[in-house]
Design a protein around this motif. Sequence first.
Motif, short mmCIF file in Angstrom:
data_model
loop_
_atom_site.label_atom_id
_atom_site.label_comp_id
_atom_site.label_asym_id
_atom_site.label_seq_id
_atom_site.Cartn_x
_atom_site.Cartn_y
_atom_site.Cartn_z
N LEU A 46 14.67 -12.24 -7.94
CA LEU A 46 14.14 -12.04 -9.29
C LEU A 46 12.73 -11.15 -9.26
N GLY A 47 11.93 -11.75 -8.32
CA GLY A 47 10.52 -11.23 -8.34
C GLY A 47 10.72 -9.84 -7.79
N GLN A 48 11.45 -9.45 -6.70
CA GLN A 48 11.69 -8.23 -6.11
C GLN A 48 12.43 -7.30 -7.11
N ALA A 49 13.38 -7.79 -7.91
CA ALA A 49 14.07 -7.00 -8.88
C ALA A 49 12.92 -6.58 -10.11
N ALA A 50 12.31 -7.62 -10.49
CA ALA A 50 11.38 -7.45 -11.77
C ALA A 50 10.42 -6.12 -11.34
N VAL A 51 9.79 -6.29 -9.98
CA VAL A 51 8.79 -5.28 -9.46
C VAL A 51 9.59 -3.79 -9.61
N GLU A 52 10.64 -3.80 -8.99
CA GLU A 52 11.46 -2.45 -8.81
C GLU A 52 12.00 -2.08 -10.20
N ALA A 53 12.20 -2.97 -11.18
CA ALA A 53 12.59 -2.29 -12.29
C ALA A 53 11.35 -2.14 -13.19
N PHE A 97 9.24 -4.14 -14.54
CA PHE A 97 8.66 -5.21 -15.47
C PHE A 97 7.38 -5.98 -15.56
N THR A 98 6.87 -6.01 -14.00
CA THR A 98 5.87 -6.41 -13.67
C THR A 98 5.14 -5.82 -12.47
N ILE A 114 -13.39 -5.84 -11.42
CA ILE A 114 -12.35 -5.58 -10.08
C ILE A 114 -12.86 -4.60 -9.16
N PRO A 115 -12.89 -4.82 -7.93
CA PRO A 115 -13.43 -3.81 -6.87
C PRO A 115 -12.69 -2.36 -7.00
N SER A 116 -13.29 -1.44 -6.76
CA SER A 116 -12.61 0.05 -7.13
C SER A 116 -11.51 0.02 -6.22
N THR A 117 -11.46 -0.42 -4.90
CA THR A 117 -10.12 -0.15 -4.17
C THR A 117 -8.95 -0.77 -4.58
N LEU A 118 -9.38 -1.94 -5.35
CA LEU A 118 -8.16 -2.96 -5.86
C LEU A 118 -7.83 -2.61 -7.16
N LEU A 119 -8.76 -1.84 -7.83
CA LEU A 119 -8.57 -1.10 -9.11
C LEU A 119 -7.48 -0.18 -9.13
N VAL A 120 -7.56 0.53 -8.03
CA VAL A 120 -6.66 1.67 -7.62
C VAL A 120 -5.29 1.12 -7.41
N SER A 121 -4.98 0.05 -6.56
CA SER A 121 -3.73 -0.40 -6.29
C SER A 121 -3.35 -1.18 -7.75
N LEU A 122 -4.10 -1.71 -8.47
CA LEU A 122 -3.79 -2.22 -9.67
C LEU A 122 -3.10 -1.32 -10.56
N GLY A 123 -3.83 -0.24 -10.71
CA GLY A 123 -3.36 1.01 -11.53
C GLY A 123 -2.07 1.51 -11.08
N GLN A 124 -1.97 1.47 -9.92
CA GLN A 124 -0.65 1.95 -9.20
C GLN A 124 0.70 1.07 -9.46
N SER A 125 0.40 -0.13 -9.41
CA SER A 125 1.33 -1.11 -9.45
C SER A 125 1.89 -1.32 -10.92
N ARG A 126 0.85 -1.27 -11.80
CA ARG A 126 1.00 -1.13 -13.37
C ARG A 126 1.44 0.10 -14.16
N SER A 127 1.63 1.05 -13.21
CA SER A 127 1.65 2.34 -13.98
C SER A 127 3.15 2.48 -14.58
N THR A 128 4.11 1.69 -14.30
CA THR A 128 5.34 1.84 -14.76
C THR A 128 5.78 0.50 -15.73
N VAL A 129 4.64 -0.68 -15.81
CA VAL A 129 4.75 -1.58 -16.53
C VAL A 129 4.77 -1.47 -17.89
N VAL A 138 -1.12 -9.77 -20.95
CA VAL A 138 -1.08 -11.03 -21.33
C VAL A 138 0.52 -11.44 -21.43
N LEU A 139 1.36 -10.40 -22.03
CA LEU A 139 2.76 -10.50 -22.11
C LEU A 139 3.42 -10.54 -20.68
N GLU A 140 3.14 -9.75 -19.97
CA GLU A 140 3.71 -9.67 -18.59
C GLU A 140 3.41 -11.12 -17.82
N ALA A 141 2.02 -11.72 -17.86
CA ALA A 141 1.86 -12.78 -17.26
C ALA A 141 2.67 -14.18 -18.03
#
Length: 493
Positions: A363-370, A372-373, A307-322, A327-330
């Motif tokens: 549902l997508g917006q609610a899942a991100v804000e909660a 869950f993903t 994963i490119p480093s810049t994208l890895l930072v974004s992924l880490g931030q978006s998954r920090s509360t998941v 695999v279960l998330e997907a």
Amino acid sequence: MSLLLPMKKEEFLSSSKDLLNQSPDLVQKVFNHEGQLIIVQFIHYQVNKDQLEDEILEVITKSTSPWTNDEFMNKIPMASTKQENKMDAIIEQMIHGSVCIYLEGEKEATLFALPQQEHRSLNQAETESLVFGPQVSFTESLMTNLNVIRWRLDTPDLVTEKLIVGERIKSEIRIVYLKSLANTENVDTMRQRISDLQVSEVEDTSVLGQLIEDSSSTVFPQLIFTELPDRFCNAISKGRVGVMVDKSPTMLIGPMNLFSFFESTEDLYMRWNMGSFIRLLRFISMALSIILTPMYVAALTFHYEIIPSTLLVSLGQSRSTVPFPPVLEALLLEILIELLREAGARLPTKVGQTMGIVGGIVLGQAAVEAGFTSNILIIIIALSALASFTAPSYLMGTAVRIIRFPMILLAGAWGIIGIVFALSFLVIHLLKQKSLGRPYMSPIYPLQWSDFNESIFRVPFQKNAKRSKALMTKDESRYSESKATERNDVDRL
């Protein structure tokens, strides 16, 4: 053992009622004509009442001479007329819309076919849509569908073989092909598989397809089902074999290969370069639909280094509360998308479209804000779902969506190694499949370079003078390539 004629009036009337289980729909009329007892019986909603009264009953009552079976045949001239002496056969013909006339004491009864068929008119296809080309679809009436096919394939070379299948409830089946073009072995295989069926009934063409396909264990369809006359007739004109089932608006075509399920007759109506681009886009979409989500799971579980480093930072931030592993998330999001798709398909059209759009967004917006993903996985799942919908065949699109689930599990267990294992297994599985005994992966296996312009992409009609070698048609040439080239040169001048 079937009851045989002749019979007395009372015996004939009672036997007919017994064979129809005392049906209240059986109409029996007895006329005393010049000392003769004439019995007319039919099932009232199965026959055309106007024809019955004008062409049969009026002629019988106005006649001044005694009747015989031969006179019925001569004085009531109708196209579909026959005589039977077995009660079982008489009842079967009445069920299909015939009127039975029996002279007491005769050895045979006369049957006139006056079917009253209720069916919807020709209208636009619901499950298969085209931007260009004919919009009409098949109906549940076999005669109407045959009329449409005869209108499009206006040639005496067209063959429509009739078969009757079903031990308890009989269904009329037609095998359709061009005699001078279709491979005899393909026709014989289709005919034998249908004739050998020992089933109580055939509910629909899709059921028949499952009964005669080569393998019932694979999720991949081996025969194409269509409700579009232009697609059906186009396949017949290429040398394939079609099957029609009475009371079904869906037609069956075979043999097919994997790439046929990504073709559309709309590709023919566009310019060759546009058609090729769209067809290649479908292949790429299917590949992305299969591997996008598993690659996300594999990368976040085992392979952060890809994963490119810049994208890895974004992924880490978006998954920090998941709280779930990738695999279960997907899997949760894939199941959510399938629930939305299934609910949208089952609800009325207007409500289903609204529910699919609003439900997906909310549902997508609610899942991100909660928490869950992650929002990145939402994008990947949406792209995978959109890519799977590009397949013209609904069954193939469904098969691709099913394949994603085991691939996600393998990606979560072994990463990219699991994905490679799954893809290898998938390729081996596809290489083993057949359609009516023909290779499912042609023209790749066995390799036929000349067939790539039929399956993988489109070429100009002037350059496509040969038919598909995989079908082994009796006539391989569509037209002379040299004459087509000359004609094209003249047009340019």
